[in-house]
Design a protein around this motif. Sequence first.
Motif, PDB file in Angstrom:
ATOM      1  N   MET A   1       0.822  -1.216   0.000  1.00 59.34           N
ATOM      2  CA  MET A   1       0.000   0.000   0.000  1.00 59.34           C
ATOM      3  C   MET A   1       0.854   1.262   0.000  1.00 59.34           C
ATOM      4  O   MET A   1       1.850   1.373   0.714  1.00 59.34           O
ATOM      5  CB  MET A   1      -0.935   0.001   1.209  1.00 59.34           C
ATOM      6  N   VAL A   2       0.442   2.251  -0.825  1.00 66.74           N
ATOM      7  CA  VAL A   2       1.076   3.563  -0.900  1.00 66.74           C
ATOM      8  C   VAL A   2      -0.016   4.613  -0.730  1.00 66.74           C
ATOM      9  O   VAL A   2      -1.034   4.580  -1.431  1.00 66.74           O
ATOM     10  CB  VAL A   2       1.800   3.760  -2.247  1.00 66.74           C
ATOM     11  N   LEU A   3       0.181   5.559   0.207  1.00 64.14           N
ATOM     12  CA  LEU A   3      -0.761   6.648   0.442  1.00 64.14           C
ATOM     13  C   LEU A   3      -0.125   7.958   0.025  1.00 64.14           C
ATOM     14  O   LEU A   3       1.069   8.182   0.254  1.00 64.14           O
ATOM     15  CB  LEU A   3      -1.153   6.709   1.925  1.00 64.14           C
ATOM     16  N   GLU A   4      -0.947   8.842  -0.576  1.00 59.71           N
ATOM     17  CA  GLU A   4      -0.449  10.134  -1.035  1.00 59.71           C
ATOM     18  C   GLU A   4      -1.448  11.234  -0.708  1.00 59.71           C
ATOM     19  O   GLU A   4      -2.660  11.055  -0.884  1.00 59.71           O
ATOM     20  CB  GLU A   4      -0.205  10.119  -2.546  1.00 59.71           C
ATOM     21  N   ASP A   5      -0.905  12.331  -0.224  1.00 57.69           N
ATOM     22  CA  ASP A   5      -1.679  13.552  -0.028  1.00 57.69           C
ATOM     23  C   ASP A   5      -0.985  14.620  -0.861  1.00 57.69           C
ATOM     24  O   ASP A   5       0.157  14.990  -0.591  1.00 57.69           O
ATOM     25  CB  ASP A   5      -1.719  13.936   1.456  1.00 57.69           C
ATOM     26  N   PHE A   6      -1.681  15.129  -1.912  1.00 55.91           N
ATOM     27  CA  PHE A   6      -1.048  15.990  -2.896  1.00 55.91           C
ATOM     28  C   PHE A   6      -1.063  17.463  -2.501  1.00 55.91           C
ATOM     29  O   PHE A   6      -0.879  18.322  -3.354  1.00 55.91           O
ATOM     30  CB  PHE A   6      -1.733  15.806  -4.259  1.00 55.91           C
ATOM     31  N   SER A   7      -1.282  17.762  -1.251  1.00 59.54           N
ATOM     32  CA  SER A   7      -1.315  19.142  -0.785  1.00 59.54           C
ATOM     33  C   SER A   7      -0.096  19.416   0.076  1.00 59.54           C
ATOM     34  O   SER A   7       0.422  18.524   0.763  1.00 59.54           O
ATOM     35  CB  SER A   7      -2.599  19.412   0.008  1.00 59.54           C
ATOM     36  N   THR A   8       0.357  20.673   0.060  1.00 53.75           N
ATOM     37  CA  THR A   8       1.497  21.060   0.913  1.00 53.75           C
ATOM     38  C   THR A   8       1.095  21.157   2.369  1.00 53.75           C
ATOM     39  O   THR A   8       1.950  21.113   3.254  1.00 53.75           O
ATOM     40  CB  THR A   8       2.061  22.409   0.447  1.00 53.75           C
ATOM     41  N   THR A   9      -0.206  21.291   2.634  1.00 55.79           N
ATOM     42  CA  THR A   9      -0.671  21.430   4.016  1.00 55.79           C
ATOM     43  C   THR A   9      -1.236  20.137   4.576  1.00 55.79           C
ATOM     44  O   THR A   9      -1.673  20.112   5.723  1.00 55.79           O
ATOM     45  CB  THR A   9      -1.748  22.525   4.098  1.00 55.79           C
ATOM     46  N   GLY A  10      -1.283  19.082   3.783  1.00 53.21           N
ATOM     47  CA  GLY A  10      -1.858  17.827   4.245  1.00 53.21           C
ATOM     48  C   GLY A  10      -0.795  16.765   4.464  1.00 53.21           C
ATOM     49  O   GLY A  10       0.331  16.860   3.967  1.00 53.21           O
TER      50      GLY A  10
ATOM     51  N   GLY B   1      -4.993  17.642   7.744  1.00 53.03           N
ATOM     52  CA  GLY B   1      -4.630  18.842   7.000  1.00 53.03           C
ATOM     53  C   GLY B   1      -5.776  19.830   6.981  1.00 53.03           C
ATOM     54  O   GLY B   1      -6.808  19.656   7.648  1.00 53.03           O
ATOM     55  N   ASP B   2      -5.588  20.899   6.196  1.00 55.35           N
ATOM     56  CA  ASP B   2      -6.582  21.963   6.098  1.00 55.35           C
ATOM     57  C   ASP B   2      -7.047  22.097   4.659  1.00 55.35           C
ATOM     58  O   ASP B   2      -6.271  21.907   3.710  1.00 55.35           O
ATOM     59  CB  ASP B   2      -5.982  23.295   6.562  1.00 55.35           C
ATOM     60  N   GLY B   3      -8.322  22.450   4.487  1.00 57.91           N
ATOM     61  CA  GLY B   3      -8.863  22.728   3.172  1.00 57.91           C
ATOM     62  C   GLY B   3      -9.098  21.484   2.342  1.00 57.91           C
ATOM     63  O   GLY B   3      -8.799  20.358   2.747  1.00 57.91           O
ATOM     64  N   ARG B   4      -9.658  21.712   1.140  1.00 53.13           N
ATOM     65  CA  ARG B   4      -9.915  20.612   0.222  1.00 53.13           C
ATOM     66  C   ARG B   4      -8.628  20.294  -0.538  1.00 53.13           C
ATOM     67  O   ARG B   4      -7.922  21.182  -0.994  1.00 53.13           O
ATOM     68  CB  ARG B   4     -11.035  20.971  -0.747  1.00 53.13           C
ATOM     69  N   ARG B   5      -8.383  19.019  -0.728  1.00 47.56           N
ATOM     70  CA  ARG B   5      -7.168  18.584  -1.402  1.00 47.56           C
ATOM     71  C   ARG B   5      -7.392  17.183  -1.948  1.00 47.56           C
ATOM     72  O   ARG B   5      -8.303  16.472  -1.529  1.00 47.56           O
ATOM     73  CB  ARG B   5      -5.970  18.609  -0.454  1.00 47.56           C
ATOM     74  N   ARG B   6      -6.533  16.818  -2.848  1.00 48.90           N
ATOM     75  CA  ARG B   6      -6.653  15.522  -3.512  1.00 48.90           C
ATOM     76  C   ARG B   6      -5.753  14.507  -2.815  1.00 48.90           C
ATOM     77  O   ARG B   6      -4.575  14.784  -2.533  1.00 48.90           O
ATOM     78  CB  ARG B   6      -6.247  15.645  -4.979  1.00 48.90           C
TER      79      ARG B   6
END
Length: 737
Positions: free
Chosen positions: A86-95, A230-235
């Motif tokens: 498994m690999v997890l990714e959060d594409f936001s700088t704040t997440g 994190g904060d806000g909407r992100r992918r």
Amino acid sequence: MSKAKWLLWAAPVAGAVGLGVCVDQWLSAAGEAKQDLKPAVTLPISRVVLFNSGVGYFSRSGEVEGDARVDLTFPEGDVNDLLKSMVLEDFSTTGRVSAVSYDSREPIARTLSSFAINLTGSPTLAGILGQLRGERVEVAVSATAANQPGKLSGTIVGIEKQRVPAGTQVLDAEVLNLWCAEGLRAVKLGDVQTLRFSNPVIESEFRRALDVLALSHDSQKKAVSLHFAGDGRRRVQVGYVTEAPIWKTSYRLLLDAGNKEKPYLQGWAMVENPTDEDWAGVKMALVSGRPISFKMDLYNPLYVNRPTVEPELFASLRPVTYSGGFKDSNGLAYNGPADAKAAKPMIAAAPAAPPGSGGFGGGGFGGPGGGPESRMRLADTDEKRDAADRKRYANDFGRELASKMNQGVVGNAATSGALGDFFQYTIDHPVTLPRQKSALLPIVGKEVEGARVSIYNPAVQAKHPLLGLRFKNTSGAHLNQGPVTVFEGSVYAGDTRVLDVQPNEERLVSYAIDLGTEVDPTAGAGKQQITRVKAVKGIVHTVTQVTEEKTYRIANRSATDRTVLIEHPNRTAQQVKLVDTPKPVDDTPEVLRFQAPVAAGRTTTFTVKEQRDVATTIALSNGAEDQIRYFLSLNEATPALKKKLAEALQIKDGWDGAARELRQVQEELRRLTADQDRIRKNLRETPREAEVYATYLKKLSDQEKEIDALTAKEKQHTAAEFAARKKYEDYLANISD
């Protein structure tokens, strides 16, 4: 854009300290328990990559807001692959990826043994009560129990077996001994109708043990929760590799009936959706290759057997006396273990993770390293990466992980490099496939270069060749192995099968028996000829050239010209070479293919001529006179060798002469010995006063003198014969040319 990523191969490290803790406690310790207050977010499957090695890569992506939790369920058999890849990714700088929690799988026996009442092994009522000695219980007995009130309250003393009367018999019965207010009571377990534990802790433990047993029956699905902070909407995105049915291929090959157009090849991929959710508009890729894939048990908790050390017991000290002992390098007396190392605590290092254990996280799907198009990326192709941010993230992640591992041994977080020779089919349009359904997806549809042939192999069909096609894979794609259905015009022509074909590789396929062509193979007489004779230290080496012929008589009775490919056994590994034969058009490890054009209504022949050298060795011995004369008669023997062989025969004549003289002397000795036996017999029968008696004595005396002379002569001839034979053998042993 930078992104936060967590590779789940680090999960066993976190699991070592927290897998037994409930999710709420785990997240509370991380300061993120507020995530559980929000409803779970759904991440649909957005991309599927299937391999023909029995695994599939699945990617889920979507948007989350603030702290979020994603709940997924997997069959228990897929959890090990999930933990491995498994690999997890959060594409936001704040997440960032906060945590991954999943249902633990403690061995059921170990879990049950942790409760105050151990229900392992389906214990009886007596076995359960035997574990609760000293606990207070309330017991209701049957109305038929003699001398017992309806309800009893007391403390369990123990369980025993008693002999109790039962009608006319005396049977063994289990009896519960209770300490009650009025004293000790014995209650037959057969009379007990209900029993309740007075201690609420014991009752709770019993209920929890029963719940564990009930949950162990439903082991089909396991829950996995992904937590993002994190904060806000992100992918965000999660990818993993699990077991999946291999994708298969089938082809249709369309041949022009007039043989004017190029063959048209159409290929289909058969895929299955074995999951429990529908695939709606997913991006799909099919990889033709066989990456190494294996299973490893990461889900079951593993325990190491540890030795039990008894504490030392010391008695009161008596006056101590000391004796001299051995000294170590510091001059101090040491009476401990013989090996000082044995006194040191042994700390097992964490096992090293194998290179590339990050699965598709490093250099593979969505890893920080780049690669060829045949290597799949985790993120969508339209996601642009910033190289500096990726490098900085990789360094920060590596330092953080090393700190968490307490300087333990871990594998590389990113490993780049191509493994194997893959070819990818990317489906141009999104694929929608309901759960537990299968689909046919087009992957190839192009003209290929090809020419019709008739393929003859007597091991396949002794009389007729097979109709076939020599085609070149000019489709630009790797053709995965699979069945091929052949059509001539709009008419079904037959079926065949093709193995993996690389781009621009030529391959033969056959799909029907060519009844209009007949082949009759005939073996020729062949011949043998000695080509070389050489002697080395008494050993003669000869090389015989063996020539074999096989003629294929081909009759074309059809109305069209034929190009016949004759498959002849390939014996080059046996040092067989072709002579006076056209070069084969194909050379495979099994067969040589020769091309023979045959006009319509004509008959032709094709001859395959092969030669091989057969080497023999003959050691010349003292009985090799016939062999020597044979080699002298060979034209292939050199004059020098013939001269030496002729000299050997002359030496052999000398030995034969010495042997003849020796045999003559030995024969004379045998004659005299036999005559003496006759004379001695006559002497025994003849009176001494007879005149002939004296004659026999004189003749016997003369023969003794003659025997003495022949004996001396025999010794001389024996020595001469031995010398002549040795001279001959030594000469033969040193003949070289």
